[in-house]
Structures are given as structure tokens and as C-alpha cells.
Design a protein around this motif. Structure first.
Motif, PDB file in Angstrom:
ATOM      1  N   ASP E 182     -37.266  14.142  17.189  1.00 45.96           N
ATOM      2  CA  ASP E 182     -37.380  15.517  17.690  1.00 45.96           C
ATOM      3  C   ASP E 182     -37.696  16.520  16.593  1.00 45.96           C
ATOM      4  O   ASP E 182     -38.101  17.643  16.888  1.00 45.96           O
ATOM      5  CB  ASP E 182     -36.127  15.930  18.485  1.00 45.96           C
ATOM      6  CG  ASP E 182     -34.859  15.929  17.645  1.00 45.96           C
ATOM      7  OD1 ASP E 182     -34.934  15.878  16.419  1.00 45.96           O
ATOM      8  OD2 ASP E 182     -33.780  15.973  18.242  1.00 45.96           O
ATOM      9  N   THR E 218     -43.038  20.025  16.575  1.00 49.86           N
ATOM     10  CA  THR E 218     -41.772  20.754  16.538  1.00 49.86           C
ATOM     11  C   THR E 218     -41.721  21.650  15.315  1.00 49.86           C
ATOM     12  O   THR E 218     -41.382  22.840  15.400  1.00 49.86           O
ATOM     13  CB  THR E 218     -40.599  19.754  16.453  1.00 49.86           C
ATOM     14  OG1 THR E 218     -40.750  18.772  17.462  1.00 49.86           O
ATOM     15  CG2 THR E 218     -39.280  20.474  16.628  1.00 49.86           C
TER      16      THR E 218
ATOM     17  N   ASN G 231     -37.682   9.205  27.317  1.00 50.10           N
ATOM     18  CA  ASN G 231     -38.781   8.751  26.454  1.00 50.10           C
ATOM     19  C   ASN G 231     -39.320   7.378  26.897  1.00 50.10           C
ATOM     20  O   ASN G 231     -38.615   6.577  27.531  1.00 50.10           O
ATOM     21  CB  ASN G 231     -38.274   8.655  25.007  1.00 50.10           C
ATOM     22  CG  ASN G 231     -39.403   8.547  23.994  1.00 50.10           C
ATOM     23  OD1 ASN G 231     -40.573   8.550  24.349  1.00 50.10           O
ATOM     24  ND2 ASN G 231     -39.030   8.438  22.726  1.00 50.10           N
ATOM     25  N   LYS G 237     -31.565   5.592  26.710  1.00 46.22           N
ATOM     26  CA  LYS G 237     -31.214   6.937  27.180  1.00 46.22           C
ATOM     27  C   LYS G 237     -30.983   6.957  28.676  1.00 46.22           C
ATOM     28  O   LYS G 237     -30.087   7.642  29.166  1.00 46.22           O
ATOM     29  CB  LYS G 237     -32.322   7.925  26.813  1.00 46.22           C
ATOM     30  CG  LYS G 237     -32.176   8.481  25.427  1.00 46.22           C
ATOM     31  CD  LYS G 237     -33.001   9.754  25.273  1.00 46.22           C
ATOM     32  CE  LYS G 237     -32.915  10.261  23.844  1.00 46.22           C
ATOM     33  NZ  LYS G 237     -33.852  11.379  23.614  1.00 46.22           N
TER      34      LYS G 237
ATOM     35  N   LEU H 216     -42.013  19.751  24.973  1.00 45.53           N
ATOM     36  CA  LEU H 216     -41.883  18.555  25.820  1.00 45.53           C
ATOM     37  C   LEU H 216     -41.648  17.321  24.952  1.00 45.53           C
ATOM     38  O   LEU H 216     -40.731  16.525  25.193  1.00 45.53           O
ATOM     39  CB  LEU H 216     -43.155  18.363  26.661  1.00 45.53           C
ATOM     40  CG  LEU H 216     -43.257  17.045  27.422  1.00 45.53           C
ATOM     41  CD1 LEU H 216     -42.152  16.916  28.451  1.00 45.53           C
ATOM     42  CD2 LEU H 216     -44.613  16.923  28.110  1.00 45.53           C
ATOM     43  N   LEU H 217     -42.473  17.160  23.915  1.00 43.92           N
ATOM     44  CA  LEU H 217     -42.312  15.997  23.040  1.00 43.92           C
ATOM     45  C   LEU H 217     -40.980  16.050  22.306  1.00 43.92           C
ATOM     46  O   LEU H 217     -40.282  15.045  22.164  1.00 43.92           O
ATOM     47  CB  LEU H 217     -43.471  15.908  22.053  1.00 43.92           C
ATOM     48  CG  LEU H 217     -44.856  15.679  22.673  1.00 43.92           C
ATOM     49  CD1 LEU H 217     -45.893  15.458  21.581  1.00 43.92           C
ATOM     50  CD2 LEU H 217     -44.847  14.516  23.634  1.00 43.92           C
ATOM     51  N   THR H 218     -40.632  17.228  21.816  1.00 38.61           N
ATOM     52  CA  THR H 218     -39.345  17.358  21.131  1.00 38.61           C
ATOM     53  C   THR H 218     -38.221  16.846  22.019  1.00 38.61           C
ATOM     54  O   THR H 218     -37.360  16.067  21.593  1.00 38.61           O
ATOM     55  CB  THR H 218     -39.066  18.838  20.808  1.00 38.61           C
ATOM     56  OG1 THR H 218     -40.202  19.408  20.187  1.00 38.61           O
ATOM     57  CG2 THR H 218     -37.849  18.976  19.916  1.00 38.61           C
ATOM     58  N   MET H 219     -38.240  17.278  23.262  1.00 41.05           N
ATOM     59  CA  MET H 219     -37.136  16.962  24.172  1.00 41.05           C
ATOM     60  C   MET H 219     -37.128  15.488  24.551  1.00 41.05           C
ATOM     61  O   MET H 219     -36.068  14.882  24.672  1.00 41.05           O
ATOM     62  CB  MET H 219     -37.250  17.844  25.408  1.00 41.05           C
ATOM     63  CG  MET H 219     -36.988  19.315  25.077  1.00 41.05           C
ATOM     64  SD  MET H 219     -37.474  20.403  26.450  1.00 41.05           S
ATOM     65  CE  MET H 219     -37.030  22.010  25.760  1.00 41.05           C
ATOM     66  N   LEU H 220     -38.306  14.905  24.725  1.00 41.79           N
ATOM     67  CA  LEU H 220     -38.366  13.470  25.021  1.00 41.79           C
ATOM     68  C   LEU H 220     -37.813  12.661  23.850  1.00 41.79           C
ATOM     69  O   LEU H 220     -37.329  11.551  24.023  1.00 41.79           O
ATOM     70  CB  LEU H 220     -39.808  13.053  25.307  1.00 41.79           C
ATOM     71  CG  LEU H 220     -40.358  13.497  26.670  1.00 41.79           C
ATOM     72  CD1 LEU H 220     -41.872  13.311  26.725  1.00 41.79           C
ATOM     73  CD2 LEU H 220     -39.704  12.700  27.800  1.00 41.79           C
ATOM     74  N   ASN H 221     -37.896  13.223  22.653  1.00 40.50           N
ATOM     75  CA  ASN H 221     -37.414  12.549  21.456  1.00 40.50           C
ATOM     76  C   ASN H 221     -36.064  13.083  20.990  1.00 40.50           C
ATOM     77  O   ASN H 221     -35.674  12.821  19.845  1.00 40.50           O
ATOM     78  CB  ASN H 221     -38.440  12.708  20.331  1.00 40.50           C
ATOM     79  CG  ASN H 221     -39.685  11.888  20.558  1.00 40.50           C
ATOM     80  OD1 ASN H 221     -39.637  10.682  20.405  1.00 40.50           O
ATOM     81  ND2 ASN H 221     -40.779  12.522  20.950  1.00 40.50           N
ATOM     82  N   ALA H 222     -35.391  13.819  21.841  1.00 39.10           N
ATOM     83  CA  ALA H 222     -34.123  14.425  21.438  1.00 39.10           C
ATOM     84  C   ALA H 222     -33.206  13.375  20.826  1.00 39.10           C
ATOM     85  O   ALA H 222     -33.033  12.283  21.367  1.00 39.10           O
ATOM     86  CB  ALA H 222     -33.438  15.080  22.634  1.00 39.10           C
TER      87      ALA H 222
END
Lengths: 252, 252, 252, 252, 252, 252, 252, 252
Positions: E182, E218, G231, G237, H216-222
Motif C-alpha cells: 500500500d 500512493t 486483492n 484477506k 483503489l490500488l492502495t486499498m487493495l494492497n492495504a
């Protein structure tokens, strides 16, 4: 064939000067059908250079089959992206051919006699890692008849490196600039030259270089107006086009 | 300037043949500093054509300021991507300039006297909608001195449309092919020609054309070796490069 | 099942003509539950061809398990994307099955008796490297009952290569065109044909071919209206759909 | 023209049965050169339907010019993506033409006499917002001669909505499925049908729908083998191909 | 060289105080031409640190050749992305050099004498897997003269882990934050610091991390204003820039 | 707060030197809760500059509310990306504030007294169209206390334009380079400087510039090691970071 | 810690009921600093489950070190994406741990005593190839305390396969749907359920599946409102979140 | 309907307890066919909430037609993404409906009587500009019966802003976190909570935010395991899922 030529031919049939079968063969360019390949034997007369063999995705046997067929037709034979396995196979069958393992090329000229060069091409690289792609351009342009000079590792981080070669730019009929990463060199070269510049993005780099996408975009957006672009890592196309341009420039 | 030339110049200073200030101006190419623009007045001597004004993102006043500065320097002035507002503003200030609203170009030659053409360029479009981009190529190539012919709407869905023009391909020094959507025309044109082909992808199309990305990729992957590519919708660069190539071919 | 049919069935229960358990089995199509797979045994009656096994991502044991279950149900069994390991495993268990290692297919028909073909399909490739994908289309279409002809390496760089085959286009019920790189061939084929054309992009090429994205976009944007597209490298789907179309055309 | 036909023609010239000029016109298909357009007058005989006018990116005058030329040649004339301005202009010039503003189509048949339909097409939409694209498919398929039925808003969130229409699927010669957002409907329809399914992704949706990219990818990856795909929002191509398939199915 | 300096130099030639050849060498920065590389020997005086060797895409011999040339010129020599093969080759030739296999660096200082550090840099990682990239930053910054501290695995899922180190942030001249997935850590660090923060996205992660694209985006969008970004996995650039900033902060 | 400080504070509570409520306020930084915004009043003490208002996506009333709250707290107030409507609204409420419509900034310092500058920043643009972004960097850096110089339109197509300014590069504490299209300028500037360079990609350009993606990638891959990157069009972040660096360099 | 709690704590210090050092440890959650890792020992009390070890990118030693530290702290230890090498190393050190090689998980509970399950989760897969990802979800959810049922290979091409399991959907507290390729199954499952559905895209598929991007986009655009996404390939997850939801549903 | 239930129903037909027509209606869920829409009247009983109207891409008349049909069926009616034009049209026809123009929602409950809330949801935003999306989540969750609290502008650049609300996180049954730009807030919230977190990326931001792709990508990779994601700007889905989770948690 344009309308007038075709009409002339048809009139000649009518006049009995040309047989229909003969006319047919003129209207339909020659191919060699190998099953796995339809070799375009007319390419040389139409495009000024025979069909070039893109070896990737072919078996060694298929590759050799096309080489043989072109050789049988008395045409020069250039192969690109030759794998190690293909190279070894071809070396056994065509021991006189020239293979360049840095460029990954195969070259079997129709005749061993030296040919006069037609025009000059200058190939620059931004970095040392761009050399394999640049060498593919060098070999290709030479096969097409150009005199080629290669100058390596003159990227813009040390701008004086390219400035030293401005005179070469002026005397070349066409410049090829090979660069990965930021792909900035063609913009600078373009601004120093009054001739066409062919930019080749390479897949050298990492991360946001995205296997050559970054320099590809840079080059498509080059702020110098005289920059054209070919596919990522396509030293072949750059060398081919550069030689065509040089040939025209040297024509008269 | 290359090392030998520079050394010669420095020797001339020592010999008192050239004043240091004079030498300095030779070592540092001329620019005009307008605050919002640093006009490259040396471009013409270095690149064979003056700086061209990319009008997008400039105010009408900035645009006019650069035009005026080039005109004052006695140089040809070409502007591209001229907006309606800029066009009106420039028309008031430079009523003698030629503006082409299809191509969105502005052209103010340094001299009104006719010039001999240098080489020939042939511009093809795949569809009717590609005409604005093609016209930008036409105008640009003419400003650079080429004789240009434009042939519209000969896309590959009716392949005989391009086959009719093979003779024109043979006589042109360089072909420009403008196409959107599938961008397939340059591959076909390349296979019919023995000269360089410059492909221009356009943003014509919808959906998966992605504003020109689809034809851009097609053209970069053209199966004909003599195809080079410029930016999406860049009729300007295609015309510029084509004219440079034609000029070289006609040079001798 | 549509409303009227279902009502009829329910009325038949009421009338005592159909037992509830029997009705239930008609309302709920058959499956075979293997734990790792829920084999759709109703597919054949619903879709005209049994479930096809996509072998990628399965263990050799799982693959063989599904094959066995389909064979037990007396249904034809087609597998695609069979790895070398899976192929060897299946060969030991099902020695009578036909395996094509170029197409990477496995074919175990329910019966060894020859079947009459239904309609004709013509498969073209732009290059030699497209052959594995094309062969997957050939095998699949044949398994579905079509007569199939394969013509290789007729890409648009030598446009006369495809023009030679126009008569074949006219007699086929459906054309499949397999191409990588610029993906331009389907546009040309579409313009020469009055039937549906199924385009298959392949991952052949390099750089901006982006593993088949370039020809995929080209084909989605084909300027010929009769071109449909399937997934990159999906010879399977192209062959499947072409056979369905040919079957319908040959139906009456 | 295939080799045998061409030879026959050449023999006829020799025999004096066909004049060279006449033969020439047979060898070179007809076009109409309007300057801004090269109208393919041979398309109808070659492809079974005349050239269709893609109106986007054309001036109203250019559009009308091509319409007029096709009408003069006695051919049906279909235009798509007609803007409001073009629609008004065309309505004035061709008051008898049928315009559908939901589908944005223009239809001027060569003759007003009713024609027998050839085969049946069933068009489904996942949502109400997909209707404009679906209607373009409906109009196009009807212009090509198919009987068409439209069933709206049967997306998979309420799976029983599509299950109600299984009988229609069985009787149609070809199904068209129009869907945005998740684009899941074609996979389900494919699994319920034994015929070909043409999927049309639409730009309906927001965020990660990416103007139709999401359903495009879904459809290219449809788990049902009988699903083919056309460009985003291309109701036109879907209707065109469906009608071709239906026509073949109804041929005999 | 700026205009006044250059004029001074030219006047000195005229005055006989500087020989033309000497002046030439001042006007043209030094390079070493190795054929496969044009080593920029002027980089150190211009940029404050010698050219750094990017080893990827070079043969072991080419790499060693550049190292030797820099060493011969009495300059520090740093190499990055050293492969195992290159490392072994270099270890044989330059046994005194320091190689760090976690960072994949090669370091051959011009002198073995200890140097005073200039400023302090603090390197944080979000996870343990980011350590190789972070270590490249650490080694690079140390080679440039900074005092460096490394703090690992303080990602935001346990926010107290980074809060513990706020005092370190306040005393460092520049922070480097290395994170994959992230990429959220630099935003948080930026909000806790009054100094510049250099964010390094890593290719750690899977799926929608897209080899570092997710954290790259990010970081480019970090809500803290003091965050700058370098290429994916470029510990090198982060360490280089951080040391430059620290050096300036420590300058006086 | 680091552990030792916190322990000290807790000990002070125990010793009765600090009241629990007072200690609580030290442990929890101040915010102002406006319902639609949680203004970070502690930002200035923590980060050295107050919270900056990103005006996009806010109503004019929300924007003004945050401005008022910061002003009430006696803090400097900088707003960026101020729309015309917001600008007019703010001008009515805060007539003394400085608004720059080229940079689209709003600046209301806590005090009107002049402040001493801290360090110097030099901002370069590649083209004239990059000026709005550059001006945002200029205004921001000045608000943070730097002395700033702006040099426009020195792109690499005329490389001598930037070479003229090498001396300015040497004296600046940090350089900001703003460029669209090919984004090549930062690589060149980096190679001429011994300090940190902050590159700002702009959305200037067309086609494959992809609204700034092309120069963003170029800059991330800059071949000069001292180049860091901020978001597309983020003159704000570049100016902010440059001022922080300059401030540190000038600190002692 | 919220304000009131903190104030209470500070008052307790003042009152001498809590020592400052003790208070400090409550204000600063526990970590274990291993150099290469900062293990979050407070995670369990804060988040209801201890830190989970993402094993990719770690050496086997680093992995084992963190496992040991968690075990020493008396906490459950779950590891994911365990490589073969790590698995072997961990098996030697922790022979009692449960390793699932299909799921690639490592599980070392703090206590071997059976725990009561909390809520039920139902995991569906569209295909057989999705099983490894689904199994990761199963193992994870079980480690968190849920009762889990796994139903494989019920993709939408045979829609009756999922319809058979509607009753299971109704009784589960949360559904997890794992699918590659078209990713259509979650939309259908969502439409059959009144509970939350967690969709997991997998990298199963080829071509335009783009390693899971296609199903990811499908799922983000699911036409059923109750679908959330994690993901690509993140069975972990999905299982984690599903168990949290089930735990809450079973809480009372 | 599961097998046992279906069998029971069929037995009841046989026993004459249920009429076939009645059984048919139970086997086929109710729809309302409006031509442009197939309203799913069974959704409420199947999914616990009626079909929600996505208003984008519908005419005002279509929208009103579906509202009317749901109202006629005595079901709650929620509409989202209501345009200004639709809002005005609906306000005239349904004056008692609640419209929220920040959230762009329409709400016409089947009954005006207050309902008891079921569970609690907490909605956080990173910035003020995220409020419209957050408000859509708030309205939706309330329509589904949850008690909802909204906390705005607590992004991670001032980390203490979110830390103040940890107690609220602990008491909520589900958290929704709405963020644009870097999308970092959900990772932090996840690490502070023992319940499920639903992340909503927004299109707030510029440049490399790419209209919400970056968050969106950030959150999918949280990096926090309890974070699930919905589509960009989909406050609707987040609110819907959160309410479902809260409802289950409150069920007993």
C-alpha cells in the motif's frame, strides 16, 4: 500494378504479344508455399530487400526451411532474434553465413562479393546496456547497404558526451538513437541535427521503466520535431529504415 | 562545435584574428529571452528549419510574442495546434499569414517569394475523419519545402482502394500514412513500397481505440519493416520528418 | 425451462403421470461432484457439446479425474492447454485418446466411429509463429464437427498472399484469422468476405506487442464490420465458435 | 479474383471475347472518389452489404456527400453514430430516410419495398442504460435482413430474469448480449445456449468500469466457450455479425 | 561554463596567458572512451560524486573495465545492481572493494582513509521484505558521506511502531521511507516531520501491487506535502538524493 | 512524543508539577472540528508550516471556513488549486490576501511584516505552457520562505538554452524542473548540478503524453541520480520540498 | 486510547495509583525489535488476532525468527505464502505446527486445545484451478475461529451448479467467492444472498485475464450491491474478513 | 430453492395440496416487465432489500417508471446517482420522497413509520472533498436500517486526527473509510480495529491519482488484513455492505 500498366499488359495479351499464363504470373506476385510458411519471393522487387526472417516463435527447422528457400531463390537472407538453439542449427546447415551473437542476427548474402555502400548511418546509444539492440541496427543497416558508425554510451547525464559528436550528426544521412530508462537522448540529438532521427526505446532499466514503455513514451513525445520511433528493442526496424533513408539520400 | 573547429577558433583568438566577444557569440548560439519564452534563434542554422510554435497551453499574447520575435529575426514562422481564439488574435496582428483551420496551422514565411520544392511526399489517410491530422502533415511538409500529394480514405476494408495508388508510392520520396481505429493501413502500405513510411495514429474511433492507443500499438508492431511511428495525431511531426527525408533524397 | 414447459410438467405431476422425484431431476440438471470439480454433465444437452477441460492450473490427477468422469458418462472429452506432464499422465491412462502437442489438446471421443462434418471453417495465420494457436482452433473445430482448412503465414506485408485465397473465403461458412504483432490481417480478410470472421490475437511479437494486447486492440477496432474477437491466444474459442456457426449454416 | 478466374478472363481477352478496358474494370473494383472520401462501391458485391458510414469525425456535408453517392449507385445506405447536427442536416436532404435517435442511426434503403427476413437474432441487455447500444444492434441487424427481438434489463443480479428467456435463446440463430459494469451476462447466456453469442461491452458504469474496459475484459475471458466480443459500445458490429450468422443459418 | 567565465577564458587566450589547447580542455569536459562505454570523468567535479555504474545489462568484463578506468582516474567507484556473476568477477579483480550482497553494491573508494560524515539520513522500511532496497539506500548514502541509520518494519498496520521513532525524524536531515504494497508509510512519516522525505516504492507484494506500481502511485499522491518519490526499488537514488540534501544541510 | 519525553511528563504529573488536563492537551495535538473539516492546528509546530488547503472538491464556503479557522489561530494560510468561483468568494472575505491566478493560489500570511528568506530555489520550465505549474512552485516556495528565481522555456531541443544557466544551478540550494511531453529536461539539469533536483511532470502535450504520464515515467527513470519526482502538475509539492531543502541548507 | 481513558490514567498517576513507568507502557503498545523486524505484540489485543507473517520476500531465518518471537509471547502464529524452502526450514524448527501446502500456510496455535467455532463461512470457487487461493481462505478463516465449508467449481457457465447451493448461502454468515477469468460468479452469488459476499479474483486464466486484473475489475463492478473485493489471489484477506464478520454475527 | 424444498413442493402438487400454477409462481420469482426495465420484485425476499435504482444512463421517465413500479409493489425505493434533471422530475412526481443532493440519492420508503435501527456503522473520510461519496454511504446504510455516524477529514497527514476516534472504531459493528489520493487511511484504521473495514477509493485528487485508481490500488494492497474494497466512488456499495454486516452483528 497501376491501371495504365495493367491496361498495357491486357492490350498486349489481346495483341498476342504476351501469353495469358505469362500475364497471370505478372499479375500475381510469386510466393513459395512451405505449409508452415508462405515465403514472399516478390518482396525484393517490390520493397528493395527480400523478406527478413523473424525467428522468434519458430522451430529451428522452420527457420532453416525459410532460409533455404530464400537462398534457393538467389536472394539475400537476413534473420533476426535468432536463439542460441536456432543459431547452432543454422551454423551447421549454413556454415558460410555470418552470425552476430550480440545482435542475434543471421546473414547469408546471395553473393559474397563486396557491394558499394549507399549512404551513411550513425547509431548512438545512451548506455552500455543498449548495445545489443544497437548492434542489431548496425548489422541490419549494413545488410541493406549503408555505411554505419556506432557510438556507445553518450547519455544525457553527461551532456558533453553527445556534444562531442555533433559533426558526425551533420555528415550522417540518418541517425539512430538507442536508449532505455528515460529515453531522453533522441530529443537532444534531434535538436542538434538537421536530418531525420530514428529513436529506439530499449527494455533496459527497472521499475517504472516498464520494460521499455517509459522511453517509448518519451520518444513519442520528443520535443524535437525530427524524431520518429520504432518498437521497443527493435534495432532491426531502426537499422532497416535508416538504411532506406540513407539509400535514397545517396541515390542520385 | 567539434574539437578541431573549436581549437581553430581558439588559435584564431590567440592570433588576434578573432575578437574574444565575437568568438563567444560563435560558441554560444543565439536565443531571445521573452520572459515567458526563450526563443531558439539558432535552430534554423542548426536544424535547417526555425523553431516551430506549439500553440497549445499558451495565451494568445504569448503566441503572438514568439511569432513577432521570429519574424523580427527574419525567420519563417510556423505555428501548430492554433486554437480559434489564437487564430483570430494572430489574424489581426499578422493579416498576411496563411492560416489553415482544418490543419489548425499558422504560416508566416520570411519571404513571399516562391521557393523550389525539394522532393515529394505522399500522404494517405485510412478514413475521412483522419483528414485534419493529415492536413497538418501536408501543410508542415510544404512549409519545409516538399511537394505533397494527399489521398484520402483508402483504408484496408476495401483493399483495392490503396492498391490503385501503388505507382504513387513508388515515385514519392517518403510516404505518410494517417489512420485511426485499427491502424492497419501502414502495414499494407509498407509492404507495397521500397521507401520509408511514416505512420501517424489518430484519435479517431471509440471504445477500445482508447484515443489513438490502439492504432499507435498497431503501427509500432507493423509487420512491414519500413514503418516508423510518430505521436498520436501528430500530423506535424510526420510532415516534418517526411520533408526532411524528401529533402535529403532530392539533395544532390 | 420456460414457463409453459414447467407448468406442463407440474400438471403432469398432479395428474400422476410424472413422479415428483423424476420431475425434480428434470428441473435440476445433472452434475458430478468430484470434490475438486463439479462436472456439468448437462452441458452437452444444453449447449450441444460437453464441458471442455481447461487443464491449466489443475494437477494431472484432477485432470484425469474429470476426463474419466466424462468418459463414464459417455460423452466426448476435449482438453486444452495440456502441459507436458499432464499429457504424459493422460497418455498412460487413456492410450486411445488423440493428443496434439502443437495445439496442446487432448481428444477422447465417446465413439470411434467417423461422424459426418457439418459446415466448413477456414483458419488463416498472419505468421508462422501463430501456428500453435491456429492449430488449437483447427483441432477444436474438428472435434465439434466442422471440416477445417488451415492456411499459414499470409500476413499483410505481402498482401498478395491473402488475395490468392479469396475463393476459399467465399466458400467457408466461417473464417478464423490468427495474428500477433500488428493484428492487421482480420481487417483485410473481413473486407474480402461476406461471412463472419473470428479474429484471434496472439502473444507473438515483442516490445509494444505487450503479449498480445496490440493485436487484440487492433482487432477490436477492425475497420471491417464483420470481425469478432476472442481472447489472446484463444484458438480454442475461435474454433469452437466457428464450428457452431458452420454447424448452423449447414443445419438445413 | 482467384487464379483460375483471372486466367479465364485473360484467355477471353486473347480470344477477343472481352475488351482489355472491360477486363480492367473487372480486375479493379469500383470506387467513387469524392476527395474527402473514396467510397467503396464494390463492397456490396464483395461483402454482401454496402459500405456503412461511420459519421463521427465527419462534417455534416461530408456525411451527406457519401450518402448521396451511395444512393446514386442504387445501394442501401446505413449511417451510424449520427450526431444531432448531422441528423438534422441529413433529415433536410433525405426526408424519406429512417433515423433512430436512440440508436443514432440513419437508414436509407435502396428500395422501399419490404424484404423477407433472413434468420432471427435475439438482443439482450443487462441493464436499462445499455439500451442505446442495444438499439444500434437492433437497427443494424434489421437493415441486414434479420428478424430481431430485444429483451432489456435481465442482468445476473436477478438471475431468474434471464432464465425466463431460455426458450428464446434456443430458437434464435444468434444472440447478442449487451452489458456494462461487470459484463457478466454473456457468460451466463453462453452457458444456456447452443449457438454463438456476441457480447458487447458498454461504457455504462463508473469508477473501475473504466468506460467499458471492465466488461470488455470480462467478456474476453467469458467462461462459456461460445462467446465472441466486439468493441466497447459497438452495437453496430454486434448487429452486423449477428445478422451475417443468422443469414447463413437461414440460407438453405 | 557561464558567459562571463567563458569570455574571461577567451580574453586570457588573447593575452597569451592560456594556451588554446589548455582552454579547449577546459571547455570540453573529460571522458574516457572504452568503445562499449564513454566514461564521464568530469562527473565528480560537476556533480560532486563520480559516475556510478549501473551493472544490469552489462557483461562482467564491461563492468570491470569501467571500474578499472574510474580507479585509474583516482575516483571513488560505486556499482549497483551487481549480479552474482559480476560480484564474483569483480571480487577476483578488486579484492579490496567492499561488496554488500543484500544491497547488491560494489564500493571501491579512491582512498581507504576514513572521511568525516556530512549530515544524517534516516532510512525506514514498512516491512522486512523491503530490506534489500533499503540497504541499497544505506550503502549509497554512506558512500556519499552521510551518517545513516536504518529502522526496519514499522508499517502503518501497527501505527505505534513508527510513532516511537518521531525523535529520530526530527534530528535527521533527510528521511528515506521504503515501502511496498500500500505504500502508506511515507504519508504518515511526512506528517510527523518538518524535513524532506524521499519515498521509495518497492516491488514487494502480489496481485494488484503490480510490481510496485501501487505504492508508486500512493507515494506520488501522498497527502503530506513534503514527500518526493524515486523509481520503484531505487534505493540507490533515494540514498543518493538524501545524502546530497544532508550534505547541504551540514555544509556550513 | 518520544518515550523519554513522555516519561518526563508523566513524572511531572506525579510530582504535581503538571495537571493531568494540561498533560492530556500535550499528548493530544490540537485540531479544530468544523464538521466538514478537521483542521490540523498542530501541523505548524510539527511540520514547520501550517496545513495547506487543497481547494479542489470543496465548496467555496468550506474553503473559506478553513481559511478563517487558520487565520483565527494566527497561522499562515496557503490555498492551492483555487477555482475562479472560490477565488472571487475568498477575495470578498479576505481582501488583503494575495491571490495569483496563474498559479491559482491564495496566500494570507499571519503577519504582513517581511520575513528574511531562507535559502534559494531555482525553477526551470521546459516550455512556455509549463508556466502555471511552475508558478505554483514559485509561490509555494516563497510562502515557505525561500528566495526563488524562475527561468522559462529552456527545453532540450535547444540544449544551449539550459547550458547558459549552469552557474545559477550551482548557486541554488535546490532546483525544480517543470516539463511536459518528453520530460527530458530534469535528466540534463541533474547532470549539470551537484545538488538535489525536483522534477515536476506536467499534463502539457497530447496523444502519447497521456496527460503527464509520459514525462512522469521519464523523470522516474532519469539517468541522473539526483532527480526526485512529485505528482503530475504538482508545482505545489515541488515548491514545498524545495523550500524545505533550501531552509535546511541555509539553517546554520 | 481515547481522551477520557487517558485522562483517567493521568489522574491515577497524580493520585499515586499508577507508576509513571507503568503508565508509559500502557500508552505505548508493545513491540519486539528483531532488527530485521519490529513485531507488533499488541496486535492481538488491538485487532483480535496476532500479527500474521507474510513470508514472501523474507529469508527462511527471518521467518523463523518472527515465528519464534510470537510463540515466545504466547500468541497464535499464522504464516502465509510460505515457500517450499521456508516450509522445510519451519518444519524442522516447529514440528508441531500445521502446514498446508495447497494453501501454502503455516499454523502454530498458542494452545493445542480445541476452540469453539464462532460463526460460519462458505467458500465457493468458480473453477478447479482456484482451489489454492480458496484453501488459503479456508485455513485462515478456521484459524480465526470460523466454521468453514468449501464448495468447488460452480462457475456460471453451468448456472445450475451454484443454484443448487442457495440454501448454504442462506445459512452462512458470510460467503467468500473465488474466481479467475471472467470473475462473474460473485455477481450471481450476491444476487442469491442476503448477506455480505467477499470476492477474491485469482490469476487463473490467460491472455486478457492479465493475471487477475480482469476478474478484479469484474468484481469491483459487480451488479450485486453486497459484493466487496480483496486483492488478487488474496485468499488470506478474504478468509480473515469473513471470519471477522462471522464472529460478529455469532457474537451475541 | 434447494432440492429438498423443491421436492416437498412437487410432492404437495401430487397430493393436491398446491395447485400447479401456484407452484409455478413459487418456482419462478416475480418480475415486472416495463419494456425498458425488468424490475426484480423478488429481490427483497431474496436479498433482504429491494432492487436499488442506479439512475445514471436512464432518462428521467425511465427512472420514474421504475420508482412507481416498486412503490406499487409496496417496496422501499432507493435511487442513487440521481442527476439534477432526474431529481427535479422525481420531486414533482414523488414530493414525499427524501432527496439528498450531496449524496445524490432518492429515498421513498414503503412506510413512513420509524424503524428500529440494526447495528451501527462508522463512516470516516480522509478529506473534505470525499464528503459526497461518504454521504452516499451514510444515506444508504441508514436506508438499510443501520445507525450511522460520519467523521470527516481525518487523513493520515495528521495522524492524531484518526487516533482520537479509536473508541468509536471499537464500538461500531463495521467501519467505512472513504479516501482519495494516497488512500492510506484504511490501512491505519484497519490496524486500530478488530472489526471489518470497508474502504472506498474516491476520484478526488489529480495527476497520478488517475481518477481514483491510485487509492483503489492502495486499498487493495492495504497492509491491514481486515480491509475490503468497493468500486471507486461507490459510497453506495460500502454503505450497503456495512449495513448488512451491522445487521447480522445485531441480529441476535
Amino acid at each position: 500494378m497501376r491501371a495504365e500498366e495493367m491496361l498495357q499488359l491486357l492490350e498486349a495479351i489481346k495483341a498476342g504479344q504476351v501469353a495469358p499464363a505469362e500475364a497471370l504470373s505478372r499479375l500475381q506476385p510469386a510466393v513459395a508455399d512451405l505449409g508452415y510458411a508462405t515465403v514472399d519471393l516478390d518482396r525484393k522487387s517490390r520493397c528493395g530487400f527480400p523478406e527478413v526472417i523473424f525467428c522468434e516463435g519458430k522451430t529451428a527447422e522452420w527457420t532453416a526451411g525459410v532460409v533455404q528457400r530464400l537462398a534457393d531463390a538467389g536472394q539475400d537472407c537476413l534473420g533476426t532474434r535468432v536463439s542460441d538453439e536456432q543459431a547452432a542449427h543454422l551454423a551447421r546447415l549454413f556454415p558460410h553465413a555470418e552470425q552476430d551473437r550480440l545482435a542475434r542476427t543471421f546473414w547469408l548474402p546471395a553473393s559474397r562479393e563486396p557491394r558499394p555502400t549507399q549512404g551513411t548511418v550513425c547509431v548512438f546509444t545512451a548506455g552500455t546496456g543498449d548495445l545489443p539492440v544497437a548492434q542489431e541496427a548496425v548489422v541490419t543497416a549494413r545488410c541493406l547497404g549503408a555505411a554505419v558508425e556506432l557510438i556507445a554510451d553518450v547519455g544525457v547525464a553527461g551532456i558533453h558526451r553527445i556534444l562531442r559528436h555533433r559533426d558526425r550528426l551533420r555528415t550522417a544521412d540518418c541517425a539512430v538513437v538507442v536508449a532505455g530508462m528515460d529515453g531522453a537522448l533522441p530529443s537532444v540529438v534531434g535538436g542538434l541535427s538537421d536530418g531525420p532521427v530514428i529513436a529506439v526505446p530499449t527494455s533496459i532499466g527497472y521499475g517504472a521503466a516498464f520494460n521499455g514503455v517509459a522511453p517509448l513514451l518519451t520518444m513519442l513525445n520528443a520535443c524535437s520535431a525530427n524524431v520518429m520511433v520504432v518498437n521497443i528493442d527493435s534495432g532491426f526496424k531502426a537499422g532497416y529504415c535508416a538504411a532506406l533513408i540513407a539509400r535514397r539520400a545517396a541515390r542520385v
